[in-house]
Write an enzyme that holds these catalytic residues in place. Structure first.
Site, PDB file in Angstrom:
ATOM      1  N   HIS A 122       2.784   4.376   0.703  1.00  0.00           N
ATOM      2  CA  HIS A 122       2.915   5.270   1.762  1.00  0.00           C
ATOM      3  C   HIS A 122       4.174   5.951   2.024  1.00  0.00           C
ATOM      4  CE1 HIS A 122       4.527   1.124   3.181  1.00  0.00           C
ATOM      5  NE2 HIS A 122       5.145   1.971   3.995  1.00  0.00           N
ATOM      6  N   HIS A 130       0.925  -1.291   0.046  1.00  0.00           N
ATOM      7  CA  HIS A 130      -0.134   0.029  -0.010  1.00  0.00           C
ATOM      8  C   HIS A 130       0.781   1.133   0.024  1.00  0.00           C
ATOM      9  CE1 HIS A 130      -3.959   1.716   1.860  1.00  0.00           C
ATOM     10  NE2 HIS A 130      -3.063   2.516   1.054  1.00  0.00           N
ATOM     11  N   HIS A 136       6.957   7.785   4.344  1.00  0.00           N
ATOM     12  CA  HIS A 136       7.418   7.774   5.876  1.00  0.00           C
ATOM     13  C   HIS A 136       7.733   9.513   6.054  1.00  0.00           C
ATOM     14  CE1 HIS A 136       7.961   3.370   6.746  1.00  0.00           C
ATOM     15  NE2 HIS A 136       7.774   3.529   5.303  1.00  0.00           N
TER      16      HIS A 136
END
Length: 157
Positions: free
Chosen positions: A96, A94, A98
């Site tokens: 994403h 998925h 950071h």
């Protein structure tokens, strides 16, 4: 309200910022204090799977939350990291980003590993192998929610 991060269901209490297309949530294994994740609400394994609106919103939200996270955790800079596919270090299918608030000396540069943790070269002694408690994560998310009056409402279960 249900929030999915790849195959995992997130507890709404761990989400601290929400838009129509994007969610921000605290990290189960933060590399530094304030290490958070930004993800589209729709499960998309790779960056190329996002539509234009999701892509724009993902990076717009990163630009909005990072300075506030940095300030809240006393950072003087921010690391943004995104791994696109397993060979790039992506461990959750998925997309994403950071976001890590950084300070001088937060890692011992002489001990940086050639391996990566969540796509960020780090001092191996700083990597948390254990998961944080759901209570600790919910407390941090609550702290962060207070920084964002422009978030959509997040209904805790």
């Amino acid at each position: 309200m249900t929030f999915m991060f790849g195959p995992w269901k997130l507890n709404p209490s761990e989400v601290f910022y929400l838009t129509e297309r994007v969610m921000c949530f605290v990290n189960l294994k933060p590399v530094v204090p304030g290490h958070v994740l930004i993800s589209p609400r729709r499960i998309c394994p790779k960056l190329a799977d996002l539509d234009d609106a999701e892509l724009q919103e993902l990076w717009r939200v990163a630009a909005v939350i990072a300075p506030r996270i940095q300030r809240e955790f006393g950072g003087t800079g921010v690391t943004y990291a995104l791994q696109d596919g397993p060979t790039a270090g992506q461990t959750v299918p998925h997309v994403h980003i950071h976001v890590l608030p950084r300070r001088a000396g937060d890692f011992d540069e002489s001990r940086l590993s050639e391996d990566s943790h969540n796509g960020v070269r780090v001092d191996p002694s700083s990597v948390r192998e254990e998961q944080r408690s759901r209570t600790a994560m919910a407390q941090e998310a609550l702290q962060l929610r207070s920084l964002f009056c422009d978030s959509l409402p997040i209904q805790d279960s």
